[in-house]
Every structure is written in C-alpha cells, then in structure tokens.
Design a protein around this motif. Sequence first.
Motif, PDB file in Angstrom:
ATOM      1  N   ARG A  18     -62.813  13.129  51.331  1.00  0.00           N
ATOM      2  CA  ARG A  18     -62.773  11.668  51.494  1.00  0.00           C
ATOM      3  C   ARG A  18     -62.947  10.962  50.159  1.00  0.00           C
ATOM      4  N   GLN A  19     -63.862  11.454  49.333  1.00  0.00           N
ATOM      5  CA  GLN A  19     -64.090  10.843  48.025  1.00  0.00           C
ATOM      6  C   GLN A  19     -62.859  10.984  47.134  1.00  0.00           C
ATOM      7  N   ALA A  20     -62.220  12.159  47.172  1.00  0.00           N
ATOM      8  CA  ALA A  20     -61.005  12.381  46.387  1.00  0.00           C
ATOM      9  C   ALA A  20     -59.896  11.433  46.840  1.00  0.00           C
ATOM     10  N   ALA A  21     -59.772  11.252  48.148  1.00  0.00           N
ATOM     11  CA  ALA A  21     -58.755  10.344  48.680  1.00  0.00           C
ATOM     12  C   ALA A  21     -59.002   8.911  48.226  1.00  0.00           C
ATOM     13  N   GLU A  22     -60.257   8.500  48.179  1.00  0.00           N
ATOM     14  CA  GLU A  22     -60.575   7.149  47.720  1.00  0.00           C
ATOM     15  C   GLU A  22     -60.226   6.964  46.245  1.00  0.00           C
ATOM     16  N   ILE A  23     -60.444   7.994  45.444  1.00  0.00           N
ATOM     17  CA  ILE A  23     -60.078   7.926  44.027  1.00  0.00           C
ATOM     18  C   ILE A  23     -58.568   7.748  43.894  1.00  0.00           C
ATOM     19  N   ILE A  24     -57.807   8.484  44.707  1.00  0.00           N
ATOM     20  CA  ILE A  24     -56.344   8.380  44.671  1.00  0.00           C
ATOM     21  C   ILE A  24     -55.896   7.001  45.135  1.00  0.00           C
ATOM     22  N   ARG A  25     -56.470   6.505  46.224  1.00  0.00           N
ATOM     23  CA  ARG A  25     -56.101   5.169  46.718  1.00  0.00           C
ATOM     24  C   ARG A  25     -56.391   4.089  45.690  1.00  0.00           C
ATOM     25  N   ARG A  62     -36.138  11.295  32.859  1.00  0.00           N
ATOM     26  CA  ARG A  62     -35.242  12.248  33.522  1.00  0.00           C
ATOM     27  C   ARG A  62     -35.995  13.398  34.180  1.00  0.00           C
ATOM     28  N   HIS A  63     -37.306  13.437  33.975  1.00  0.00           N
ATOM     29  CA  HIS A  63     -38.105  14.496  34.603  1.00  0.00           C
ATOM     30  C   HIS A  63     -38.145  14.309  36.121  1.00  0.00           C
ATOM     31  N   HIS A  64     -37.925  15.405  36.853  1.00  0.00           N
ATOM     32  CA  HIS A  64     -38.003  15.342  38.310  1.00  0.00           C
ATOM     33  C   HIS A  64     -39.464  15.422  38.759  1.00  0.00           C
ATOM     34  N   PHE A  65     -39.943  14.348  39.342  1.00  0.00           N
ATOM     35  CA  PHE A  65     -41.258  14.391  39.973  1.00  0.00           C
ATOM     36  C   PHE A  65     -41.128  14.982  41.374  1.00  0.00           C
ATOM     37  N   THR A  66     -42.267  15.362  41.942  1.00  0.00           N
ATOM     38  CA  THR A  66     -42.272  15.992  43.262  1.00  0.00           C
ATOM     39  C   THR A  66     -43.168  15.225  44.209  1.00  0.00           C
ATOM     40  N   LEU A  67     -42.702  15.049  45.438  1.00  0.00           N
ATOM     41  CA  LEU A  67     -43.551  14.525  46.501  1.00  0.00           C
ATOM     42  C   LEU A  67     -44.134  15.694  47.274  1.00  0.00           C
ATOM     43  N   LEU A  68     -45.451  15.745  47.346  1.00  0.00           N
ATOM     44  CA  LEU A  68     -46.124  16.729  48.192  1.00  0.00           C
ATOM     45  C   LEU A  68     -46.220  16.144  49.592  1.00  0.00           C
ATOM     46  N   LEU A 140     -48.110  12.677  48.308  1.00  0.00           N
ATOM     47  CA  LEU A 140     -48.647  12.495  46.968  1.00  0.00           C
ATOM     48  C   LEU A 140     -47.548  12.711  45.942  1.00  0.00           C
ATOM     49  N   LEU A 141     -47.532  11.884  44.917  1.00  0.00           N
ATOM     50  CA  LEU A 141     -46.639  12.105  43.785  1.00  0.00           C
ATOM     51  C   LEU A 141     -47.280  13.152  42.886  1.00  0.00           C
ATOM     52  N   SER A 142     -46.506  14.170  42.462  1.00  0.00           N
ATOM     53  CA  SER A 142     -47.120  15.245  41.692  1.00  0.00           C
ATOM     54  C   SER A 142     -46.193  15.803  40.630  1.00  0.00           C
ATOM     55  N   SER A 143     -46.803  16.568  39.715  1.00  0.00           N
ATOM     56  CA  SER A 143     -46.081  17.291  38.679  1.00  0.00           C
ATOM     57  C   SER A 143     -46.936  18.485  38.279  1.00  0.00           C
ATOM     58  N   THR A 144     -46.309  19.629  38.038  1.00  0.00           N
ATOM     59  CA  THR A 144     -47.042  20.817  37.600  1.00  0.00           C
ATOM     60  C   THR A 144     -47.806  20.511  36.318  1.00  0.00           C
ATOM     61  N   LEU A 145     -49.041  21.013  36.221  1.00  0.00           N
ATOM     62  CA  LEU A 145     -49.865  20.761  35.038  1.00  0.00           C
ATOM     63  C   LEU A 145     -49.468  21.731  33.925  1.00  0.00           C
ATOM     64  N   LEU A 146     -48.340  21.410  33.299  1.00  0.00           N
ATOM     65  CA  LEU A 146     -47.825  22.189  32.181  1.00  0.00           C
ATOM     66  C   LEU A 146     -47.865  21.288  30.954  1.00  0.00           C
ATOM     67  N   MET A 147     -48.674  21.678  29.979  1.00  0.00           N
ATOM     68  CA  MET A 147     -48.869  20.831  28.807  1.00  0.00           C
ATOM     69  C   MET A 147     -47.710  20.981  27.823  1.00  0.00           C
ATOM     70  N   PRO A 148     -47.432  19.942  27.038  1.00  0.00           N
ATOM     71  CA  PRO A 148     -46.328  19.994  26.085  1.00  0.00           C
ATOM     72  C   PRO A 148     -46.439  21.190  25.138  1.00  0.00           C
ATOM     73  N   GLY A 149     -45.329  21.914  24.977  1.00  0.00           N
ATOM     74  CA  GLY A 149     -45.293  23.038  24.057  1.00  0.00           C
ATOM     75  C   GLY A 149     -45.883  24.323  24.581  1.00  0.00           C
ATOM     76  N   GLU A 150     -46.387  24.308  25.829  1.00  0.00           N
ATOM     77  CA  GLU A 150     -46.985  25.511  26.408  1.00  0.00           C
ATOM     78  C   GLU A 150     -46.054  26.104  27.457  1.00  0.00           C
ATOM     79  N   ASP A 151     -46.070  27.433  27.578  1.00  0.00           N
ATOM     80  CA  ASP A 151     -45.150  28.134  28.469  1.00  0.00           C
ATOM     81  C   ASP A 151     -45.671  28.280  29.899  1.00  0.00           C
TER      82      ASP A 151
END
Length: 210
Positions: A18-25, A62-68, A140-151
């Motif tokens: 519930r707390q996490a959901a409130e942070i997102i809202r 141009r990056h494809h975002f993802t809906l969970l 939820l709008l999402s994207s894989t947590l892949l940092m710039p320059g990392e594989d």
Amino acid sequence: MAQFFSLHPEQPQARLIRQAAEIIRGGGLVVFPTDSAYALAGHTGDAALLERIRRIRGVDERHHFTLLCRDLSEISTYARVDNSQYRLLKATTPGPYTFILEGTRELPRRLLHPKRKTIGLRVPEHVVVSALLDELDEPLLSSTLLMPGEDLPLTDAEEIRERLEKQVDLVIEAGFCGPEATTVIDLTGGAPTLVRAGRGALAPFGIEED
C-alpha cells in the motif's frame, strides 16, 4: 533520498504494498524486481516521470517503454490485438516476455514510439509486482534497469539504492532477481519477430534459438 522496502518474495507485506502504491500515485519513481530483471516503474500518465526514466537509462524518445499489465484483458485495452496475436499472448503470459504492439487511443501519445505508434506490453509473473498492480488497479509504465554503457541490468538492491538514491523514490528488495531482461517479440508484422533475446524461450513463436 530513496526509501528502501524489503518485501517477502512469496507473501509480500500488504502494508508495504500500500505504501509503495501511494508513492507511485504521488508521482514517485520506483525500482522493483520482476520475473526477469529489476525495472524502473511509475504512473503511466506522468510526463515528468517519463523524462526521469530516460535520464537514468540514457535513452531518447525512440526508446520503447513497457506497460506492465495484470492480464490479457488489460493488454487489449491499451493495444490492438487480433486473434492470432491473442493466441500467442495467451500461451506465453504471464512470463518473461515483452510484446511490441500497436497502441490504442487509451494511451497518451508521448508513451508511444514517435514513428511506429507502438509500445511494449507485458504480464509479469512475479508475486510482488502482481500485488502492486492489484493495489494500483491500473498498469505501470516501466523500463528495464539497464544503466548507460552497461551490458547487464543491475541485480543487487543495495547497490541500486547506493547508485540511484538521489534519482528514484523507492527501491524494493524481494529476494534474488537475475540479470536477464525479458525476451522482446514484435507482433506488429505478419509473423513474430525477435527484437531482443532474453529470459523467455523462443520456441512458442517459431523462432529458432541461436
């Protein structure tokens, strides 16, 4: 400073969900584990949040975002799905797949690929994510947590908090989360096309493994 929640991987604490959901809202940017890799996620309609994710990821419009999404019916609200596409989705969800589909008018235009008008959609198979989606009662709008320059995506919640504590609002830890991102399949053409090989097997789509 980012908050840090440690959730049980099989029976996540309802109070923390519930707390996490409130942070997102409230417009917060959250990091949590999925059935593939860690993801950045937040409220779907928030333009500022979209830009925060782009800055962290180092990607452009141009990056494809993802809906969970929670299920197939929710996917069909936000994407155009024909009978053959539906059969493939039904056979492979929930699971570690992201599907590129044509978006519907239910989605803000800024979420869609600027030229193709497409978006990624997926139904994750992860107890914590499912509980959060149920609590929010929307994707939820999402994207894989892949940092710039990392594989590979980041896999350790403590490291994520250390590196992103001033850029995100909440980091959720819920047990081991592997480094493999989702398998991305483009379903907008006549046949399924592999965009990115990941955790999900290719056999259901008639694509041979390398």
